[in-house]
Enzyme design. Structure first.
Site, PDB file in Angstrom:
ATOM      1  N   HIS A 148     -25.894 -26.377 -27.494  1.00 43.55           N
ATOM      2  CA  HIS A 148     -26.917 -27.123 -28.234  1.00 43.55           C
ATOM      3  C   HIS A 148     -26.779 -26.957 -29.744  1.00 43.55           C
ATOM      4  O   HIS A 148     -27.576 -27.504 -30.504  1.00 43.55           O
ATOM      5  CB  HIS A 148     -28.305 -26.648 -27.772  1.00 43.55           C
ATOM      6  CG  HIS A 148     -29.412 -27.597 -28.055  1.00 43.55           C
ATOM      7  ND1 HIS A 148     -30.448 -27.301 -28.925  1.00 43.55           N
ATOM      8  CD2 HIS A 148     -29.663 -28.849 -27.585  1.00 43.55           C
ATOM      9  CE1 HIS A 148     -31.285 -28.314 -28.970  1.00 43.55           C
ATOM     10  NE2 HIS A 148     -30.834 -29.276 -28.176  1.00 43.55           N
ATOM     11  N   LYS A 150     -25.748 -27.428 -33.614  1.00 44.90           N
ATOM     12  CA  LYS A 150     -25.433 -28.613 -34.423  1.00 44.90           C
ATOM     13  C   LYS A 150     -24.872 -28.131 -35.768  1.00 44.90           C
ATOM     14  O   LYS A 150     -25.620 -27.807 -36.699  1.00 44.90           O
ATOM     15  CB  LYS A 150     -26.685 -29.465 -34.650  1.00 44.90           C
ATOM     16  CG  LYS A 150     -27.605 -29.610 -33.436  1.00 44.90           C
ATOM     17  CD  LYS A 150     -26.984 -30.328 -32.261  1.00 44.90           C
ATOM     18  CE  LYS A 150     -27.835 -30.196 -31.011  1.00 44.90           C
ATOM     19  NZ  LYS A 150     -29.187 -30.705 -31.097  1.00 44.90           N
ATOM     20  N   ASP A 155     -13.972 -29.084 -44.738  1.00 45.52           N
ATOM     21  CA  ASP A 155     -13.457 -28.204 -45.792  1.00 45.52           C
ATOM     22  C   ASP A 155     -14.478 -27.103 -46.093  1.00 45.52           C
ATOM     23  O   ASP A 155     -14.821 -26.336 -45.208  1.00 45.52           O
ATOM     24  CB  ASP A 155     -13.072 -29.006 -47.032  1.00 45.52           C
ATOM     25  CG  ASP A 155     -11.822 -29.853 -46.814  1.00 45.52           C
ATOM     26  OD1 ASP A 155     -11.090 -29.578 -45.849  1.00 45.52           O
ATOM     27  OD2 ASP A 155     -11.589 -30.789 -47.594  1.00 45.52           O
TER      28      ASP A 155
END
Length: 502
Positions: A148, A150, A155
């Protein structure tokens, strides 16, 4: 005197969290708060287009129709031969519609075109396997645990969010998004991505002559899942997998804290992972300097109970407990938001013991992504309304100064989550949390979660925290003034039974 109270709370909190997890110092000018879904999407695409070395995306899933995003990644790879793309997502969610078009099949277009410079890894919970996995319908198998997190990196830039990578999150599904331009933090999360990739299946294209076809009329499944890691397979050897995973994750969770605690106290800005502020004026030979007013302290937290042995503990719950203890001080005010408000029991207890002013911001039924959805999932919005109503009722019983606000904005849904802390005589928060966790029993016990604690004494950044809350609250009303849809008795009963899965 008032300044001293906040500074004292800040320093004490910092010293407690220092002993739990990694720590970074980030220049406040290198932190940008994004407010709206379309802006999030545009900034993400811009980072992808400019990337020279690496792109790493950790998400629940990429929408099965997100061809524009895939084309953006493809163009970036075409334009820069030294660029590599690394994607980590959840296997159950990304293959749910298979053998039809699904997230995994879309990603294979990228993998086929750039086989050596594109890595697709899909995490699978060790909790769902064998006969149980065969019997549980695809629509419900996510209830046993997901990847889950995110985390979106390009870079030395990093977006931490609660948003997935699909059309609604790019258009009308409200979430939160923090953009950091900091090499030390980006390096750390790239290592994090790599570590969890080593605990996941590789998703690769089938050769055309060996594709899997279920029947003469069914679509060809264009991908296969391979376990090619050094640790045991979670679906065949779950206990051995947890032992190996725990050994890998323990250092990440603790962040070499022995080394950190023994650091040179005259250089307090040097973190374990090398992220530091530099005196650009050159007056002190570019040595790190310590000014709360010019920096933010960033603590990465993780929740990964399903892949840990019982003697290794996640850091998110520990740090939230430390933060929760502060709520018993009357000088501390707080705001908590969760699109799916169902905080785990220990945190709920701390919220209901708070002595300062508290706010909880929840999604209205209409702003819940499952509102009027087909099948049993249509019961989810009234279930969360019932949980919020019960919390408000309990806070009134305990005579706490807590408001529950409902978020509703026509044509939009609500998915934001996080904490903000401030003190009585200061309007602007000095702390926020940002990430994937909804702070539920489910996320605590079943899912892989990543959250940041961001603390600062810088007034400019604190005002940005305030602006973020104000923009969210523009679309809220106190729950006790709203005309609420009645929650049926059977939904209340089911909610009580299934609370740990919500």
């Amino acid at each position: 005197m008032d300044e001293g109270i906040e500074k004292n709370i800040f320093v004490n909190l910092e010293s407690q969290i220092d002993g739990v997890c990694p720590k970074f110092y980030v220049n406040v000018d290198d932190i940008d708060i994004i407010h709206e879904p379309p802006e999030f999407y545009q900034r993400l695409k811009k980072l992808i287009k400019k990337a020279q070395k690496r792109i790493f995306l950790s998400t629940l899933y990429i929408g099965k129709e997100e061809r524009e995003l895939i084309n953006c990644l493809s163009n970036a790879l075409s334009n820069n031969p030294s660029l590599h793309v690394h994607i980590l997502a959840d296997q159950l969610r990304c293959t749910r519609e298979s053998p039809g078009c699904c997230s995994a099949s879309l990603l294979m277009q990228l993998k086929k075109k750039f086989p050596d410079r594109c890595e697709i890894k899909l995490y699978h919970t060790p909790n769902l396997r064998g006969l149980r996995k065969q019997l549980v319908p695809h629509r419900f198998n996510e209830g046993w645990g997901l990847q889950h997190m995110k985390i979106y990196g390009a870079d030395d830039n990093l977006i931490i969010s609660g948003a997935n990578l699909s059309r609604d999150y790019f258009t009308n599904r409200k979430d939160r998004y923090y953009l950091f331009s900091d090499k030390g933090l980006a390096d750390f999360f790239f290592k994090t991505h790599f570590l969890f990739s080593q605990l996941s299946f590789e998703c690769i294209p089938h050769l055309s002559d060996s594709s899997i076809q279920l029947s003469s009329t069914s679509p060809v499944i264009p991908f296969t899942l391979k376990w090619n890691n050094s640790c045991p397979n979670p679906l065949t050897n779950p206990q051995e997998f947890r032992v190996a995973a725990s050994a890998k994750i323990q250092q990440l969770l603790q962040g070499n804290r022995e080394k950190f605690l023994s650091r040179n106290p005259s250089k307090p800005l040097s973190s374990v992972y090398g992220s530091e502020l530099i005196n650009q004026a050159g007056d002190d030979n570019n040595k790190p300097f310590h000014k709360y007013e010019e920096s933010a302290i960033v603590y990465p937290l993780f929740q990964c109970v399903p892949i840990l042995t019982s003697d290794v503990h996640s850091t998110e719950e520990k740090v939230l407990s430390i933060i929760g203890t502060l709520l018993s001080r009357k000088e501390v005010n707080w705001t908590l938001t969760a699109g799916y408000f169902n905080v785990y029991p220990a945190l709920r207890k701390q919220l209901l013991k708070s002595e300062g002013i508290g706010e909880v911001i929840v999604a209205s039924q209409q702003a819940n992504g499952f509102y009027r959805s087909p099948g049993p999932s249509k019961l989810i919005p009234p279930a969360y309304q019932y949980i919020a109503e019960q919390f408000l009722k309990d806070s009134r019983k305990k005579k706490r100064n807590i408001d529950v606000l409902q978020w509703q904005n026509k044509g939009n849904t609500y998915h934001a989550k996080g904490f903000w802390l401030s003190t009585q005589h200061h309007k602007h928060p000095f702390l926020t949390t940002i990430g994937s966790s909804n702070y539920t029993s489910r996320s605590q016990q079943l899912d892989l979660e990543s959250t940041l604690v961001v603390m600062t004494q810088n007034e400019k950044l604190k005002r940005k925290f305030s602006t973020e809350i104000e923009l969210i609250k523009q679309h809220t009303k106190p729950m006790n003034t709203c005309q609420l849809e009645k929650v049926p008795m059977y939904v209340k009963a089911l909610t009580s039974l299934m609370k740990k899965k919500l």
